[in-house]
Motif scaffolding. Structure first.
Motif, PDB file in Angstrom:
ATOM      1  N   ALA A   1      -8.323  12.855 -11.682  1.00 54.16           N
ATOM      2  CA  ALA A   1      -8.568  13.637 -13.049  1.00 54.16           C
ATOM      3  C   ALA A   1      -8.786  13.747 -14.618  1.00 54.16           C
ATOM      4  N   GLN A   2      -8.556  12.267 -14.235  1.00 52.69           N
ATOM      5  CA  GLN A   2      -8.859  10.717 -15.109  1.00 52.69           C
ATOM      6  C   GLN A   2      -8.949   9.835 -14.909  1.00 52.69           C
ATOM      7  N   ASP A   3      -9.638   8.658 -15.667  1.00 52.08           N
ATOM      8  CA  ASP A   3     -10.716   7.894 -15.141  1.00 52.08           C
ATOM      9  C   ASP A   3      -9.709   6.832 -15.673  1.00 52.08           C
ATOM     10  N   LYS A   4      -8.963   6.656 -16.502  1.00 54.10           N
ATOM     11  CA  LYS A   4      -8.244   5.414 -16.775  1.00 54.10           C
ATOM     12  C   LYS A   4      -6.423   5.403 -16.051  1.00 54.10           C
ATOM     13  N   VAL A   5      -6.495   4.618 -14.833  1.00 53.87           N
ATOM     14  CA  VAL A   5      -5.033   4.365 -15.020  1.00 53.87           C
ATOM     15  C   VAL A   5      -4.061   3.941 -15.977  1.00 53.87           C
ATOM     16  N   PRO A   6      -2.888   3.728 -16.419  1.00 53.93           N
ATOM     17  CA  PRO A   6      -2.383   3.368 -17.910  1.00 53.93           C
ATOM     18  C   PRO A   6      -1.482   2.216 -16.993  1.00 53.93           C
ATOM     19  N   SER A   7      -1.301   1.365 -17.593  1.00 56.20           N
ATOM     20  CA  SER A   7      -1.471  -0.364 -17.438  1.00 56.20           C
ATOM     21  C   SER A   7       0.132   0.141 -16.562  1.00 56.20           C
ATOM     22  N   SER A   8       1.292   0.642 -17.263  1.00 60.47           N
ATOM     23  CA  SER A   8       2.327   0.923 -16.699  1.00 60.47           C
ATOM     24  C   SER A   8       2.615   1.404 -15.178  1.00 60.47           C
ATOM     25  N   ALA A   9       1.442   1.931 -15.019  1.00 60.81           N
ATOM     26  CA  ALA A   9       1.565   3.307 -13.497  1.00 60.81           C
ATOM     27  C   ALA A   9       1.786   1.184 -12.790  1.00 60.81           C
ATOM     28  N   ARG A  10       2.650   1.177 -11.890  1.00 64.96           N
ATOM     29  CA  ARG A  10       2.920   1.036 -10.878  1.00 64.96           C
ATOM     30  C   ARG A  10       4.168   0.556 -10.422  1.00 64.96           C
ATOM     31  N   VAL A  11       4.880   0.408  -9.345  1.00 65.12           N
ATOM     32  CA  VAL A  11       5.675   0.859  -8.693  1.00 65.12           C
ATOM     33  C   VAL A  11       6.560  -0.688  -7.955  1.00 65.12           C
ATOM     34  N   ARG A  12       7.882  -0.692  -8.144  1.00 66.42           N
ATOM     35  CA  ARG A  12       8.347  -1.921  -7.401  1.00 66.42           C
ATOM     36  C   ARG A  12       7.040  -2.212  -5.622  1.00 66.42           C
ATOM     37  N   SER A  13       6.921  -3.516  -5.459  1.00 71.64           N
ATOM     38  CA  SER A  13       6.676  -3.936  -4.608  1.00 71.64           C
ATOM     39  C   SER A  13       7.233  -4.907  -3.593  1.00 71.64           C
ATOM     40  N   TYR A  14       7.982  -4.782  -2.595  1.00 70.80           N
ATOM     41  CA  TYR A  14       8.800  -5.521  -1.834  1.00 70.80           C
ATOM     42  C   TYR A  14       7.866  -6.861  -0.615  1.00 70.80           C
ATOM     43  N   LYS A  15       8.066  -7.803  -0.703  1.00 73.49           N
ATOM     44  CA  LYS A  15       7.392  -8.996   0.541  1.00 73.49           C
ATOM     45  C   LYS A  15       7.894  -8.090   1.828  1.00 73.49           C
ATOM     46  N   LEU A  16       6.848  -8.306   2.495  1.00 70.24           N
ATOM     47  CA  LEU A  16       6.777  -7.428   4.191  1.00 70.24           C
ATOM     48  C   LEU A  16       5.683  -8.698   5.311  1.00 70.24           C
ATOM     49  N   VAL A  17       6.549  -8.310   6.147  1.00 66.45           N
ATOM     50  CA  VAL A  17       5.716  -9.635   6.857  1.00 66.45           C
ATOM     51  C   VAL A  17       5.813  -8.814   8.246  1.00 66.45           C
ATOM     52  N   ALA A  18       5.615  -9.105   9.062  1.00 64.72           N
ATOM     53  CA  ALA A  18       5.275  -8.807  10.448  1.00 64.72           C
ATOM     54  C   ALA A  18       5.422 -10.342  11.205  1.00 64.72           C
ATOM     55  N   ARG A  19       5.734 -10.651  12.502  1.00 67.29           N
ATOM     56  CA  ARG A  19       6.357 -11.872  12.929  1.00 67.29           C
ATOM     57  C   ARG A  19       7.336 -11.614  13.750  1.00 67.29           C
ATOM     58  N   ASN A  20       6.869 -12.049  15.104  1.00 60.27           N
ATOM     59  CA  ASN A  20       7.569 -11.791  15.905  1.00 60.27           C
ATOM     60  C   ASN A  20       7.521 -10.336  16.508  1.00 60.27           C
ATOM     61  N   HIS A  21       6.704  -9.863  16.383  1.00 62.24           N
ATOM     62  CA  HIS A  21       6.222  -8.086  16.323  1.00 62.24           C
ATOM     63  C   HIS A  21       7.888  -7.044  15.468  1.00 62.24           C
ATOM     64  N   VAL A  22       8.304  -8.326  14.791  1.00 60.14           N
ATOM     65  CA  VAL A  22       9.269  -7.563  13.945  1.00 60.14           C
ATOM     66  C   VAL A  22       8.834  -7.964  12.141  1.00 60.14           C
ATOM     67  N   LEU A  23       9.238  -6.186  11.524  1.00 58.44           N
ATOM     68  CA  LEU A  23       8.733  -6.400  10.297  1.00 58.44           C
ATOM     69  C   LEU A  23       9.757  -7.138   9.404  1.00 58.44           C
ATOM     70  N   TRP A  24      10.092  -8.128   8.956  1.00 54.93           N
ATOM     71  CA  TRP A  24      10.568  -8.634   7.570  1.00 54.93           C
ATOM     72  C   TRP A  24      10.712  -8.700   6.413  1.00 54.93           C
ATOM     73  N   ILE A  25      11.726  -7.881   5.582  1.00 54.82           N
ATOM     74  CA  ILE A  25      11.193  -7.839   3.781  1.00 54.82           C
ATOM     75  C   ILE A  25      12.312  -8.434   3.292  1.00 54.82           C
ATOM     76  N   TRP A  26      11.829  -8.601   2.340  1.00 55.27           N
ATOM     77  CA  TRP A  26      12.746  -9.743   0.969  1.00 55.27           C
ATOM     78  C   TRP A  26      12.961  -8.527  -0.435  1.00 55.27           C
ATOM     79  N   MET A  27      14.283  -8.548   0.249  1.00 57.60           N
ATOM     80  CA  MET A  27      14.874  -7.101  -1.176  1.00 57.60           C
ATOM     81  C   MET A  27      15.319  -7.928  -2.741  1.00 57.60           C
ATOM     82  N   GLY A  28      15.154  -9.139  -3.224  1.00 63.27           N
ATOM     83  CA  GLY A  28      15.659  -9.964  -4.116  1.00 63.27           C
ATOM     84  C   GLY A  28      14.304 -10.334  -4.940  1.00 63.27           C
TER      85      GLY A  28
END
Length: 343
Positions: free
Chosen positions: A85-112
Motif C-alpha cells: 500500500a505504499q511505493d516508497k520503502v523507508p531506508s531504515s526498514a531492514r533487519v539484521r542478517s546473519y551469514k549462512l553457508v551450506a557446506r558438506n550438507h550442513v548449514l553454518w551460521i555466523w552470529m557475531g
C-alpha cells in the motif's frame, strides 16, 4: 557465556527446502532461517522492524520472506523490499542478517561481527560427500549447557557404564585404554586404544566379529564441532598401523550450537564404511539409542548444576580432553570481551 565470532551449525541443508521457514534461537538470539523459491538461503533476526512480529510466522514470497502481520517483505540480506500500500520503502526498514553457508550438507551460521565471517574457517567434514560412507543425519534438543555435551564427547570412558547394550564394553578395558591428548591454540585431539577387547553389541551386529578386536577411538574438537572416528579390527591385524580396511569404522559429526545458557542444539550424523546388508540402518538405530542415553545423563547433570552452579567439581584423568576444550573456549571468549571493551 558464548563465543560469538565463530561458525555454528544452524541445521541440515536438506531440512531447508525452497519455501521453508524455520524458527530457531542461537546464542540466545532469535533467528529465522528460510530458502527462497530460487534456492537462496537466508538467516535474519526473527523480529520485523515494523511492529516486532516474529518473521518466522510469515511465508516465503518468491525471493523474499513476507511478514505475517502487515506483509512487509525482506530479502536474504535483511533489506525490506516491499511495503504493501505504499511505493516508497523507508531506508531504515531492514533487519539484521546473519551469514549462512551450506557446506558438506550442513548449514553454518555466523552470529557475531559479520565482517569477520571468513568462510575459509568453516570446519570441513568430507565424510558426508564420500561415496565410501553411508551416513544419516539427526537432531536432538538438549536441556543442558553446550559445554556439558563437549565434555561428554571428549571423554568416552563412560561408554561401558552408560551404553552397555550398544557401543560399550568391559569397564576395566575402557579405563585402562591407552590414551593420548594433544592440543593446539584451537583444537584438542584425544586418541584411545583398546587392544584385545571383546567387541560391543553394535560392532558384532554390523561386522559379525566372533573373537577379540583391537578398538580405536579418535576424537577431534574445534570450536564448535567434534569429529569422532571409532571402530575395530580383529586383534593383531594392524589396526594401529592404519590397516583398517578389513575392520569396521564409524565416523560421527557432532555440531554443538548453544540455544541458551542451559539448552543446546545438537546436530549429529553417523556414518559407516560397512554399507551392505542393512548395516547403516542398524548403526544409526543403535547410535540413536546410545545418544538418547547420553541426553538423559546430561539433562540430569544440568538439573544438579543449576541447583548449585558454583560448587566445585573433582577432575580425573579422563577429563583431560574436556578440560583442554574448556580452557580454549574460555580464552577465546575472554579475548572477545576484551576486544568489545576496547571498542
Amino acid at each position: 557465556m558464548f563465543l560469538m565470532n565463530n561458525w555454528y551449525v544452524a541445521g541440515w541443508e536438506a531440512d531447508l527446502q525452497p519455501g521453508s521457514v524455520v524458527a530457531r534461537r542461537f546464542l540466545n538470539l532469535p533467528v529465522v532461517l528460510f530458502r527462497t523459491m530460487a534456492g537462496e538461503i537466508g538467516a535474519l533476526e526473527d523480529r520485523c522492524c515494523h511492529r516486532a512480529m516474529p518473521l518466522s510466522s510469515g511465508v516465503v514470497e518468491g525471493e523474499a520472506l513476507r511478514c505475517f502481520y502487515h506483509g512487509l517483505e525482506f530479502a536474504t540480506n535483511g533489506a525490506c523490499t516491499k511495503v504493501p500500500a505504499q511505493d516508497k520503502v523507508p531506508s531504515s526498514a531492514r533487519v539484521r542478517s546473519y551469514k549462512l553457508v551450506a557446506r558438506n550438507h550442513v548449514l553454518w551460521i555466523w552470529m557475531g561481527d559479520q565482517e569477520q565471517a571468513d568462510e575459509a574457517q568453516i570446519p570441513a567434514y568430507e565424510v558426508h560427500d564420500n561415496p565410501r560412507w553411508a551416513w544419516t543425519p539427526s537432531y536432538f534438543h538438549l536441556q543442558g549447557n553446550w559445554q556439558l555435551l563437549i565434555e561428554n564427547l571428549l571423554d568416552l570412558s563412560h561408554l561401558s557404564y552408560v551404553h552397555p547394550k550398544t557401543i560399550g564394553g568391559n569397564p576395566a578395558i575402557h579405563f585402562r585404554a591407552q590414551m593420548t591428548t594433544t592440543r593446539t591454540e584451537r583444537t584438542v585431539r584425544v586418541e584411545r586404544r583398546m587392544p584385545n577387547s571383546a567387541p560391543p553389541p553394535t560392532y558384532v551386529a554390523a561386522k559379525g566379529f566372533t573373537g577379540l578386536i583391537d578398538r580405536w577411538q579418535e576424537i577431534e574438537f574445534e570450536p564448535v564441532l567434534i569429529r569422532i572416528n571409532t571402530g575395530g579390527c580383529d586383534a593383531g591385524t594392524g589396526a594401529y598401523e592404519g590397516l583398517r580396511d578389513q575392520g569396521f569404522s564409524m565416523s560421527g559429526f557432532h555440531g554443538i550450537t548453544p540455544e541458551t545458557e542451559s539448552t543446546t542444539h545438537y546436530f549429529w550424523s553417523i556414518a559407516t564404511d560397512a554399507v551392505a546388508n542393512g548395516v547403516p540402518e542398524t548403526v544409526f538405530r543403535q547410535t540413536y539409542d546410545t545418544f538418547v542415553e547420553d541426553r538423559a545423563v546430561l539433562e540430569q547433570q544440568q538439573i544438579r548444576l543449576s541447583e548449585d552452579p558454583l560448587r566445585p567439581k573433582v577432575d580425573i584423568v579422563s577429563d583431560a580432553g574436556g578440560n583442554h576444550a574448556r580452557r580454549i573456549l574460555a580464552r577465546l571468549m575472554e579475548a572477545e570481551r576484551t576486544q568489545v571493551a576496547a571498542e
